[in-house]
Every structure is written in structure tokens, then in C-alpha cells.
Design an enzyme around this catalytic site. Sequence first.
Site, PDB file in Angstrom:
ATOM      1  CG  HIS A  24       5.474  39.078  11.036  1.00  0.00           C
ATOM      2  ND1 HIS A  24       6.304  39.618  11.067  1.00  0.00           N
ATOM      3  CD2 HIS A  24       6.122  38.069  10.229  1.00  0.00           C
ATOM      4  CE1 HIS A  24       7.386  39.532  10.010  1.00  0.00           C
ATOM      5  NE2 HIS A  24       7.271  38.315   9.905  1.00  0.00           N
ATOM      6  CG  HIS A  78      10.932  29.088   8.750  1.00  0.00           C
ATOM      7  ND1 HIS A  78      11.919  29.133  10.671  1.00  0.00           N
ATOM      8  CD2 HIS A  78      10.720  30.386   9.128  1.00  0.00           C
ATOM      9  CE1 HIS A  78      11.157  30.483  10.604  1.00  0.00           C
ATOM     10  NE2 HIS A  78      10.968  31.129  10.022  1.00  0.00           N
ATOM     11  CD  GLU A  80       7.410  33.898  10.478  1.00  0.00           C
ATOM     12  OE1 GLU A  80       8.914  33.984   9.996  1.00  0.00           O
ATOM     13  OE2 GLU A  80       7.079  34.573  10.754  1.00  0.00           O
ATOM     14  CG  ASP A  82       5.783  32.680   6.690  1.00  0.00           C
ATOM     15  OD1 ASP A  82       5.835  31.854   8.355  1.00  0.00           O
ATOM     16  OD2 ASP A  82       6.430  33.700   6.011  1.00  0.00           O
ATOM     17  CG  HIS A 144      13.698  34.789  10.203  1.00  0.00           C
ATOM     18  ND1 HIS A 144      12.502  35.748  10.971  1.00  0.00           N
ATOM     19  CD2 HIS A 144      12.818  34.056   9.037  1.00  0.00           C
ATOM     20  CE1 HIS A 144      11.286  34.878  10.433  1.00  0.00           C
ATOM     21  NE2 HIS A 144      11.774  34.374   9.458  1.00  0.00           N
ATOM     22  CG  ASP A 163      11.545  33.329   6.000  1.00  0.00           C
ATOM     23  OD1 ASP A 163      10.983  32.592   4.378  1.00  0.00           O
ATOM     24  OD2 ASP A 163      11.054  32.413   7.019  1.00  0.00           O
ATOM     25  CE1 TYR A 191      10.552  37.743   3.601  1.00  0.00           C
ATOM     26  CE2 TYR A 191      13.582  37.179   3.847  1.00  0.00           C
ATOM     27  CZ  TYR A 191      11.777  36.980   4.120  1.00  0.00           C
ATOM     28  OH  TYR A 191      11.146  35.929   4.410  1.00  0.00           O
ATOM     29  CG  HIS A 222       8.520  34.420   1.923  1.00  0.00           C
ATOM     30  ND1 HIS A 222       6.791  34.933   2.135  1.00  0.00           N
ATOM     31  CD2 HIS A 222       8.597  35.097   3.271  1.00  0.00           C
ATOM     32  CE1 HIS A 222       6.451  34.318   3.734  1.00  0.00           C
ATOM     33  NE2 HIS A 222       7.595  34.239   3.745  1.00  0.00           N
TER      34      HIS A 222
END
Length: 371
Positions: A24, A78, A80, A82, A144, A163, A191, A222
Site C-alpha cells: 500500500h 483485523h 485489512e 492482507d 491501526h 499488526d 514498520y 507480519h
Amino acid sequence: MASYKIRDNIYSVGAVDWDIRIFHGYEVPRGTTYNAYLILDEKITLIDTVKAPFVDELIANISEIIDPKKIDYIISNHTEPDHSGSLPRLAELLPDTKIFCTAAADRELKAIYKREFNTTIVKPSETLNTGKYTFRFVPMPMVHWPDSMSTYLVEEKFLFSNDAFGQHIASNEKFDDELGRDLFFERAGDYYANIVLPFGKQVLKLMNDTKGLDISLICPSHGVMLRSYIADTVVKYSEWATDKVDEKRAVVVYDTMWGATKKLADSIAEEWRAVGIDVELISLKEKHISYAMSRLLEAKYIAVGSPTLNRNMLPSVAAFITYMRGLRPQKRIGLAFGIYGWSGEAAGQIEAVLNELKFEVLPLRRYMWNI
Ligand SMILES: Cc1cc2nc3c(=O)[nH]c(=O)nc-3n(C[C@H](O)[C@H](O)[C@H](O)COP(=O)(O)O)c2cc1C
């Protein structure tokens, strides 16, 4: 990646994305991973999924251990893509499987995927019992996204932190100490600077919410798992969240058309070095804006320079300035500089953003044609 047994009944089943370089808009020079975790108990639980193109890898990894159809629960920390990108496919495969998530995640999943899911909304500190294991939900709004949550596995003292505490790195290594301290903290800092930086207050709240938890392993969404550097990472997160910086470190970020602004950047760097400041010069022709942000994470001083082009700063510098404005570093000393031919707007435009960020701003350095 194949599945990896972390401990009896607990597996890492996510995917490694060796090839990704831009995530992103953020540069990930060493790729990344999308981590998912499978916990076997009377009820079988999957924590998070992977980015949609990796769904077959996720299913293959799970199949090494159990028939994926046996999954009873999915905890979606989460939304998102990913981490949630494989949910639509899993929901087809496992229509009766319950998906545990926050209320915000429930709304977001419906909105992102334009469909219903078999969700169960969880509240702070609520627990889920799967037999011998207890999962405690720790929502972490805005670390986030509004939906973000971490999950604590009480009996094993594992924090599935999503995250938080992540690092973008694709590796065969599974644990922080296998990467080594330098590489681990370089990736964790990068990160933080590019993803977590605007959310310092929320990070401090998460630290507070998890303060009483005895944690033996952090399993982020991650990168590698944290077993040796947990305490040091918590200290680092507290420092980054409060913009604790090195008072003797600076970054000078610039671009140039014909070289004059580079000369000015060099001379500012020399001046600062002469008073004992460690300066890194970053040309935006050579380095990505996200690299510059990661170098600013622990630096007190930032100088940003651009020549004037058509009454504006260069687009490369505008990209950095816009990016930094969104990530909102605090408590810095800033300096805007630039070379111009006749109207000279660029340096002032940069300075306006440094002021908006409430930096202590040093006098503008702006010269006509050359220094
Ligand atoms: C295409 C182009 C457009 C420019 N537009 C402006 C301008 O709008 N206002 C101005 O003051 N200078 C303008 N300049 C002059 C440059 O700002 C000047 O050449 C400056 O010294 C370039 O710095 P640099 O050597 O760091 O690239 C322009 C130069 C070019 C090549």
C-alpha cells in the site's frame, strides 16, 4: 511456506510473500509474510487468514495438519485485506464456522466484501473457551484500524498481536533471535514508522491493557514471532509512541533538478555535522519516502528541501511531505530549504507543513539560483 509447529497443538499456517516490494505505497524491500495461526483443541481455531492470492497456500498449510473443514472458529483480529482476504473463500468452504471479531470489524467485513459472514461480536476481555484453551480478546482500536484486536491465549501465554509488533520481512527464520537484534529492530522500526506512528496514544493504551499479561510469545500478523526481544520491543514501542528521539541525529531529505538544492542539502548536513549531529542525507531520487520516514523515527532534526518547479515543490518532495504530514511525527526540529529562479514558493510550502506538525522550525533557507 509449509505449516510450522510452534508448540504441541499450535501451528503457524500463513504465507510468505517473497516478491512484494510495495505494500500500500510503502516500500518493503525484504518482502513480508501474512501470518495465520491454527490452534487444535476440542474446538479448532484459526487466528487470522492471509491475503486473497495466498488462500490456496493457507488451505494447503492447514491441510498438512487437519482437514480445513474441521475448523470450528476463526478469530479475525483485523479486517485489512492482507489478513481477511481469504475469509470469503473460507466462508464458502466453512459456512457454519463462527468468525469472532469486534463490532467495527463486523461492519467493515460486510462493507469490504459486500456480503454477510457468520460473525460473533466480541467485547474487551471477553473470553472464548475451546476445551483446554481460553482465548481472551483485547481490542486495540486504531492500532491501526478501528476494528483492530489482539487475542491472548491464556494457558500458553501467547499474544496474537496482529499488526502490533509486526515487521515486514519474508524469511525462513521464525523467531526474532533467529533474525538477530539489528535486523529485527530495523524491520520493526521501519514498520512502526510507516504504519503505527500516528497512533502513539493508542499504542500506549494497548501497552496498558496488556501490562498485566504474562507473555511468553508474541505472534504478530507480519514477520517473525517474538520470544527473546519482547521486553526490548515493548520499551522501543513506548519510546516510539512518545516520540523519544536521538537528540544528536538528523535526516536531510531533498530532491533537485539541476543540483543546486543538493549543494544546499550538503552544506546543511556539513553545518550540522560540525556541531556533532549525526546526519543522513536522503535523496528522494534514490530512496523511497517510506525509507526516509523510517530514518526519521529516531531523529530529532529533519531538513526538507526542494527547488521550485512551476510555483510548487517537486512532486517527489510533495509526496514525502504529504506522507510525513499523515504519519504525524512530533517533537522534531525542522528546517525547510530550497533553491529557486524567480518566485520561489517551494521552501515556504514545505515550511508550512513543518509548522502544521508543530515542529520547532528553524529559519527558512532559500536562495535564488544557487548558494
Ligand atoms: C521546468 C522548470 C520550472 C521552474 N519553475 C519555477 C518557478 O515556478 N518559480 C521559480 O522560482 N523557479 C522556477 N524554476 C527555476 C528553478 O527553481 C531553478 O532553476 C533552481 O535553481 C533549480 O534548483 P535545482 O538546481 O536544485 O534543481 C523552474 C525551473 C524549471 C526547470
